[in-house]
Design an enzyme around this catalytic site. Structure first.
Site, PDB file in Angstrom:
ATOM      1  CD  GLU A 347      -2.884  -1.162   2.378  1.00  0.00           C
ATOM      2  OE1 GLU A 347      -2.902  -0.169   3.137  1.00  0.00           O
ATOM      3  OE2 GLU A 347      -3.588  -2.169   2.566  1.00  0.00           O
ATOM      4  CD  GLU A 439      -4.161  -5.752   3.764  1.00  0.00           C
ATOM      5  OE1 GLU A 439      -4.980  -4.899   4.187  1.00  0.00           O
ATOM      6  OE2 GLU A 439      -2.950  -5.668   3.974  1.00  0.00           O
TER       7      GLU A 439
END
Length: 509
Positions: A347, A439
């Site tokens: 991320e 995720e």
């Protein structure tokens, strides 16, 4: 314009009028409806252009302005500032199919993201970065024939919406799932190569189920899923966070390696991320920025650019120290013949983690350093490299990546396929890579994924409240309702633990 197109426009305008479109906050402006709609072509050449200021229904603070240059028509909509500020287009779609939705917009003060809903189901996020009016496209959205409501809802807000353009699109073909069996590490262990081959073989045909659980196979998430469905996830997600030296210095003790070995012995697939707590010298360690939050940008003063440019040699050595600690853990897994879907530095483009706070270039240098240090210095070859930078500008290169992952948290009980993001990722790489939802907070409906031809390799629901209630074995259902959990885990196209082959002996289909 031929008769068919005239008919489509007429029907569409009728729906707009009946639903209140063309009004501001449900009242007032009706003139200019036909001027605000432009329709050309049909089938593969379908194009519908809708002026936001003439066609859309708005709520809250949304209003028409015309002071910012570059808009088309009579102006644009602005005022997306609060959660109840929305913009809705009601359109008539002539036939079932795939369409590109282009929200022509400009942003106030830099990068912005906002949600798009189709008939009250979130399908994706539009992104705007710049003051000029520009395209922001959701690619390959499935729209059924008939009346559809397309709504823009605030995430970050603060954009000017000029128009919505809808054009026909082609869904991904079967060729996107034809990926290499080879690992980017040419010295990968036999078990690692067999796992990569298995992932390549089932890609596009099946979806592998995955769940993060801090306590491994015996954690509350796995127990709750089994109690609800009679199935266990095929993949266990774990984290090296508590092994990081700056956390170990405060007493954290990691157990993820043992959990990984245990799950692998049960025949499962293991994936690891690493919430890398910054070295101690960079931690604020104050009441509002404690040591244990040191992977967040806000809790550390580490400067990755300075480190990677040679301006902070002590910082470089500390990063090497941390990498070497993780290397020893990966070596233990290699010695136990456990291949790992390895997802480091995740991320990054969001900037909320320190490894993404200095921009893409220092990040890519760190990613390549990590690859070189683990693979060449430590001779670790049980890794399938999963890149999860969330943005193509941060991509380190095809030679360092086996799988491209994306993390998606769309809200609560959002089961759409997230096809626009899958379609976007297809353009990020020079060669075809496996694409996974590494995720997620919500499960996606497998039927929608196959309908939309965006078949994610695997998913990994995050731990805690996304699946269980207060770390008990009870499903929370805040994000994933029991009926959907049952549907996913008992779906004929979703692979669970009991359906995996013997991956240590797997030789392909």
């Amino acid at each position: 314009m031929n008769r068919l197109n005239i008919k489509i426009v007429s029907i569409m305008i009728m729906f707009i009028v009946l639903s209140g479109c063309g009004t501001e906050n449900g009242t007032g402006r009706q003139k200019g409806l036909s001027e605000g709609v432009k329709n050309t072509g049909s089938g593969e050449n379908f194009r519908l252009f809708l002026e936001a200021e003439d066609i859309a229904v708005t709520t809250g603070n949304v209003r028409v302005e015309n002071s910012h240059p570059g808009f088309s028509g009579n102006g644009y909509l602005t005022g997306i500032e609060d959660d109840d500020d929305t913009i809705t287009f009601t359109v008539f779609i002539p036939e079932d199919g795939f369409y590109n939705l282009n929200f022509i917009s400009s942003a106030y003060g830099g990068y912005k993201e906002n949600y798009v809903y189709i008939n009250d189901e979130q399908v994706g996020v539009i992104k705007i970065n710049g003051d000029d009016f520009q395209n922001s496209v959701l690619n390959g959205v499935f729209l059924p024939k008939g009346r559809q409501k397309i709504k823009l809802v605030k995430s970050w807000g603060w954009i000017r919406l000029d128009a919505l353009e809808i054009t026909s699109a082609s869904p991904p073909g079967d060729d996107v799932y034809k990926v290499s069996y080879e690992t980017v590490d040419p010295k990968a262990t036999k078990s690692t190569k067999r796992l990569k081959r298995y992932l390549a073989d089932v890609y596009g045909k099946y979806i592998i189920s995955g769940q993060y659980s801090e306590k491994g196979f015996n954690g509350p998430e796995f127990k709750a899923i089994y109690q609800a469905t009679g199935k266990y996830p095929a993949m266990l997600g774990l984290d090296f966070i508590d092994y990081t030296p700056s956390r170990a210095a405060y007493g954290s003790v990691g157990k993820s390696v043992e959990y990984a070995v245990e799950f692998s012995q049960k025949g499962g697939i293991v994936t690891f991320c690493w919430h890398w707590n910054a070295p101690e010298r960079y931690l604020y360690n104050t009441p509002d920025k404690p040591w244990w939050k040191g992977f967040y940008t806000e809790a550390t003063n580490i400067d990755l650019r300075a480190i990677m440019d040679g301006e902070d040699p002590e910082g470089y050595e500390l990063l090497i120290r941390d990498i070497d600690v993780i290397a020893q853990l990966l070596m233990r897994l290699q010695d136990a013949d456990v291949p790992v879907l390895w997802r480091p530095l995740h991320e990054a483009s969001g900037g909320w983690f320190w490894w993404g706070a200095s921009g893409p270039e220092p990040y890519k240098k760190l990613y390549k350093l990590l690859y070189d240090r683990l693979t060449n210095t430590h001779d670790i070859h049980n890794l399938i490299w999963v890149w999860n930078g969330q943005d193509p500008e941060w991509y380190p290169g095809d030679e360092y990546v086996d799988i491209v992952g994306i993390d998606i948290y769309p809200g609560e009980k959002v089961y759409s396929s997230q096809a626009p993001k899958f379609n976007e990722i297809l353009e990020w790489t020079g060669t075809r890579k496996i694409i996974a939802m590494t995720e997620n907070g919500c499960l996606f409906d497998p039927d929608l994924a196959f309908r939309d031809r965006t078949v994610w390799s695997y998913f990994g629901i995050w731990s805690g409240e996304f699946m269980v209630l207060n770390k008990t074995y009870t499903l929370s259902e805040k994000y994933n309702e029991k009926y959907m959990i049952n549907k996913v885990y008992n779906h004929e196209k979703v692979i669970t633990l009991d359906e995996l082959p013997d991956l240590k002996k797997y030789r392909g289909k």
